[in-house]
Scaffold this active site. Sequence first.
Site, PDB file in Angstrom:
ATOM      1  N   TYR A 128       4.136  14.746  -2.534  1.00 57.79           N
ATOM      2  CA  TYR A 128       3.979  15.834  -1.652  1.00 57.79           C
ATOM      3  C   TYR A 128       4.963  15.885  -0.439  1.00 57.79           C
ATOM      4  CZ  TYR A 128       1.675  18.962   1.217  1.00 57.79           C
ATOM      5  OH  TYR A 128       1.130  20.049   2.163  1.00 57.79           O
ATOM      6  N   GLN A 190      -5.205  21.288  -1.149  1.00 56.10           N
ATOM      7  CA  GLN A 190      -5.228  21.949  -2.416  1.00 56.10           C
ATOM      8  C   GLN A 190      -4.154  21.521  -3.212  1.00 56.10           C
ATOM      9  OE1 GLN A 190      -4.790  23.690   0.375  1.00 56.10           O
ATOM     10  NE2 GLN A 190      -3.457  25.174   0.361  1.00 56.10           N
ATOM     11  N   ASN A 213       0.331  16.448   6.534  1.00 58.55           N
ATOM     12  CA  ASN A 213      -0.488  16.630   7.890  1.00 58.55           C
ATOM     13  C   ASN A 213      -1.717  15.838   7.654  1.00 58.55           C
ATOM     14  OD1 ASN A 213      -2.033  18.324   6.256  1.00 58.55           O
ATOM     15  ND2 ASN A 213      -1.189  20.447   7.261  1.00 58.55           N
ATOM     16  N   SER A 236       3.847   5.678  14.026  1.00 60.66           N
ATOM     17  CA  SER A 236       5.033   4.628  13.827  1.00 60.66           C
ATOM     18  C   SER A 236       5.479   3.906  14.862  1.00 60.66           C
ATOM     19  CB  SER A 236       6.035   5.351  13.089  1.00 60.66           C
ATOM     20  OG  SER A 236       6.712   6.446  13.859  1.00 60.66           O
ATOM     21  N   GLN A 258      13.082   6.814  17.978  1.00 62.46           N
ATOM     22  CA  GLN A 258      11.679   6.693  17.279  1.00 62.46           C
ATOM     23  C   GLN A 258      10.792   7.781  18.301  1.00 62.46           C
ATOM     24  OE1 GLN A 258      11.147   5.076  14.735  1.00 62.46           O
ATOM     25  NE2 GLN A 258       8.831   5.587  14.723  1.00 62.46           N
ATOM     26  N   HIS A 261       9.715  11.351  17.240  1.00 60.57           N
ATOM     27  CA  HIS A 261       8.802  11.436  16.178  1.00 60.57           C
ATOM     28  C   HIS A 261       7.585  12.336  16.401  1.00 60.57           C
ATOM     29  CE1 HIS A 261      10.741  10.625  12.426  1.00 60.57           C
ATOM     30  NE2 HIS A 261      11.172   9.496  12.818  1.00 60.57           N
ATOM     31  N   GLU A 326       7.037  -1.187  12.282  1.00 60.63           N
ATOM     32  CA  GLU A 326       7.682  -0.569  11.108  1.00 60.63           C
ATOM     33  C   GLU A 326       9.298  -0.647  10.902  1.00 60.63           C
ATOM     34  OE1 GLU A 326       7.085   3.750  11.710  1.00 60.63           O
ATOM     35  OE2 GLU A 326       7.874   4.126   9.523  1.00 60.63           O
ATOM     36  N   HIS A 327       9.767  -0.547  12.091  1.00 66.24           N
ATOM     37  CA  HIS A 327      11.399  -0.822  12.183  1.00 66.24           C
ATOM     38  C   HIS A 327      11.447  -2.093  13.325  1.00 66.24           C
ATOM     39  CE1 HIS A 327      10.585   3.591  11.396  1.00 66.24           C
ATOM     40  NE2 HIS A 327      11.399   3.161  10.495  1.00 66.24           N
ATOM     41  N   ASP A 360      17.329   5.443   7.713  1.00 68.81           N
ATOM     42  CA  ASP A 360      16.540   6.465   7.627  1.00 68.81           C
ATOM     43  C   ASP A 360      17.079   7.563   6.580  1.00 68.81           C
ATOM     44  OD1 ASP A 360      14.626   5.921   9.292  1.00 68.81           O
ATOM     45  OD2 ASP A 360      15.147   6.960  10.846  1.00 68.81           O
ATOM     46  N   GLU A 414     -22.265 -20.284 -16.108  1.00 67.95           N
ATOM     47  CA  GLU A 414     -22.240 -19.144 -15.371  1.00 67.95           C
ATOM     48  C   GLU A 414     -23.590 -18.050 -16.057  1.00 67.95           C
ATOM     49  OE1 GLU A 414     -18.455 -17.142 -15.130  1.00 67.95           O
ATOM     50  OE2 GLU A 414     -17.776 -18.788 -13.944  1.00 67.95           O
ATOM     51  N   HIS A 419     -20.825 -14.246 -23.555  1.00 66.34           N
ATOM     52  CA  HIS A 419     -19.383 -14.860 -23.707  1.00 66.34           C
ATOM     53  C   HIS A 419     -19.275 -15.977 -24.393  1.00 66.34           C
ATOM     54  CE1 HIS A 419     -19.054 -11.898 -20.340  1.00 66.34           C
ATOM     55  NE2 HIS A 419     -17.918 -12.253 -20.159  1.00 66.34           N
TER      56      HIS A 419
END
Lengths: 428, 428
Positions: A128, A190, A213, A236, A258, A261, A326-327, A360, A414, A419
Amino acid sequence: MLRLMELTEKNKTALIKELKEREKDDDLEVVAKVSNILSKVKKLGDKALLSFTKEFDGVDLKELEVKSEELDNAFKLVEKEFINALQEAALNIKEYHENQKNRGYILNKEDGVYMGQRVIPLEKVGIYVPGGTAAYPSSVLMNVIPAKVAGVKEIIMVTPPSKDGGINPYIAVAAKISGIDKIYKVGGAQAVGALAYGTETIPKVDKIVGPGNMFVAIAKRLVFGKVDIDMIAGPSEILVIGDKNANPKYIAADLMSQAEHDKLASSILVTTSMELYKNVEKELEKQVEELERKEIIKESLKNFGIAIVCDNLKECIEISNILAPEHLEIMTENPMELLGEVKNAGSVFLGHYSPEPVGDYFGGTNHVLPTNGTARFFSPLSVDSFIKKSSYLYYSEEALKKHGEKIILLAQKEGLTAHANSVKVRLN
Amino acid sequence: MLRLMELTEKNKTALIKELKEREKDDDLEVVAKVSNILSKVKKLGDKALLSFTKEFDGVDLKELEVKSEELDNAFKLVEKEFINALQEAALNIKEYHENQKNRGYILNKEDGVYMGQRVIPLEKVGIYVPGGTAAYPSSVLMNVIPAKVAGVKEIIMVTPPSKDGGINPYIAVAAKISGIDKIYKVGGAQAVGALAYGTETIPKVDKIVGPGNMFVAIAKRLVFGKVDIDMIAGPSEILVIGDKNANPKYIAADLMSQAEHDKLASSILVTTSMELYKNVEKELEKQVEELERKEIIKESLKNFGIAIVCDNLKECIEISNILAPEHLEIMTENPMELLGEVKNAGSVFLGHYSPEPVGDYFGGTNHVLPTNGTARFFSPLSVDSFIKKSSYLYYSEEALKKHGEKIILLAQKEGLTAHANSVKVRLN
C-alpha cells in the site's frame, strides 16, 4: 522546548505511561465504516472499487491498472538527479538486505531419520502506498526491495489516483526502480479489501504491507489472519543519547527531524550533561524558526519533547531500553562500545555523522521500524517479513520401531488414543 | 466416511470456501466479558487474579506461585517411563531447534561506513498452558524449548489450578524438564491480562504463547500490540497424499488422529488411486469403532472429511498448495522428490513410517503450526518466534560529505525539510 526530567524510579514509570497515552484505540465508527467497505469489495469486486474511488477520491476511473506507458512517462517528469539518488539508494538497500537471506537446514540422525526446515518466499505481496502529501518514494523502496530479495514472485502496488486520474510520478519512478510487477490506482480500505479477497482485476495476496491513514490501518487489522500484514504503525519516536562532547546543533536538528512527522511524535534527549541539554534548547529555538513544518515541530516538542539528565551513560542506556525507541542515536565518544547494551531499539544510529535521515533514505537499513515502544518484541521490516518456513520429518521403519512405544505412551497420557493408534498400526 | 470429490476448477474453490466456513468470528459477548476481565486485572492486579480464580476455577488460593517442592513432588507422582520418554523428546526438540539460531551480521563499506543487524532474544516470555483434559505436557515442551534455545532470560508459565489448588503433575514435570523459571496457578483471560500488564506477583512479559480456550484466544488478540503473541490457532487439518502403493490402514489411522482433536478438524485424502480411497474407507469403518474418541472422529469426518481423486501427483500437490494444510503427509514411492513442490504446509511428514504423532511428540520438529490455511504466510513456532532484530548504521564524516546532498534532495522532494536540515547542519 524540551521538558526537563531528573532520573528517578518514579520518572521512568511516568515516562512510559505518558508515551503510552499517545496510543489511540480504534474509533468504532470508523471500524464500522471500514467493515462495510470491506464486505462490499468482497461481494462486488472491481465494481465496488471503482465506485469507492469515485466517492472518496473524486475520480471516475475507467480502469484500475497503471499502464506501462504511464510508468515510462514518469521518468520524463522527474528530475534526473532525483532518479539517480533513488537508484543509488535502491542499490544500498538491496546490498544490506541481501545479507538477511536465510536458507533452510537438514538434520540427519541415526537409523535413517532426517528432518529440517525449508524457507519459502511468499508468493504474492501487496504494497500500500499513500497518495497526496504522504506519498513517499523512499517507502516504496523500503517495502518492495526486501520482498524482491526474499524471492516473492509477484509484488502488487495499490495507491490512490491523483485528481487527474494519474499516478504521482515520484511514486511511479520508485515503483519501477524497485521492481513492482503491477500497480493499481485504488487506495483506502477498499484497496486493502481488494488485496485481501481478490477482485476480477486485482489478485488476492498473501501479505499486505505499507503505511496508510486510519482507514487503511483499521482495514489491515480487520483482514489480518485471512492474509498476513506488517506491523500497524503507531506514533514514532527518536531517542538521542549524547555525552558532554556531543554537538548540540546536530542533536537539535535530529530531534526536530522526528518531530516534523506528526504532533504525536516523540523526541527525547537522554544525556549525562546538563550543559548539553541547555545548548540543545538554544539550538532548538534557533533552528526551528527556519523550518517549513515549524508548527508541527513546536507542538510535537511541547507535547512529547523530553530531556532526561542522568549520572552516567549506563543509566542513559537503561532509559532507552525501557522506552524501546523506534530510532536511537548514540552520540558519544565510542558508540560501538555501547551498542551491546542496547536491548530494545528499532534502528540505532552511531556517532556524530549518522543522523536518522541517512537510514530513512539512503544508507541501506530499513526505515520501516517498530514504533511506540514495540521494539521490545517487534523487528524492522526485513527479508524475513516476506518468507515463511515449513518443516519436514522422515522416520524410517527401523526408527519408528525403536521409538514407537515411547510415542504411544506420550499420546496415551494425553488421552489422544487415535494418535497412539496411528503409531500402533505401523508396529504390528 | 470421507466425502468423495472429483477434481475440477470449481471443486477447488468450493473446497476452500467450505474449509473457510469452519472459521468463527469472535463472539461479541465474550469479547466484552474478556475486555472487562482484562481491565480489572490491569487495575487490581493480584487481587483480581485471586478473585477470578475463585469465581471461574472454584479454587480459593492463598498464593499464585507454585513452590519448588510441588514441582519436585510431581516427579514422584508420574510414571518413570513417561518422564524418560519426555526427556528424550526434549533432547530431540532441542537438537532440532538449535539449528534455527541466527546470528546478526555486519556489512563494512567504503569510507568507514558500516551497518548491520543484531539478533536479540526477548527478555521475558509467558507460556499459557490449559488445565483439565486439554493439559498437554508435549505442548509445554514445544513452546518452552525454542524460547530457551533463543536465549530468553525469563520464561513464566501460567496454568489454571486443579480443583485441590494444585497443579497437574504431568504439566509440572514437563515444565521442569523444559526449564520454566516460574509457574503461577492462574488461567483464562485473567492469566493473559497478568502477563500483558504485570501484577504485584506476575511480571509483565514481552510475548505470550500457548494454546487456550476461546477466552484465552480473545484475550491474546486484545492485548496484541502491548505484547507480542503467537498465532491464534484455528481449527486444524491434515492432508494425506497417497499413491496406489500407500497403505490404507496407515492412512485411515492418520486421518483419524487428526479428527479426534475436534469436530471442526479437517482430514483430507488426496490420491491418484480410486482403489486406495475405497480401501481407506473400509479401514476407517473398521478402526474407528476401537477408538475412545469415536464420536468426535465420526462427526469430524462427516463434516470435513474429504477424499479427492486426481489424475497425477502433480495435481495432488497443487490441491495441497491451495489448501495449505497444517500437517501434510506424503506417502508415495519417493516423497523427497515431491517436497520441493510443496509451497504451503506447516509441517510435512515423509514416507510410510512418519505419521504426524511422531512430530507431535517426539521427533524434534515443532507441533505448534499454522492452522486453517494460514501456512500460506505463517510459519511453525521456532527460535525466531522468541527473538527480535535491531539494525545499526554508522556513517563517517567523509561518507556523509560524499552522499549528503543526495539525502537532502530525497528528503526535500518528500517535503520533509527538517530531515534535510539534519544532514545540512553537518555539511556546513
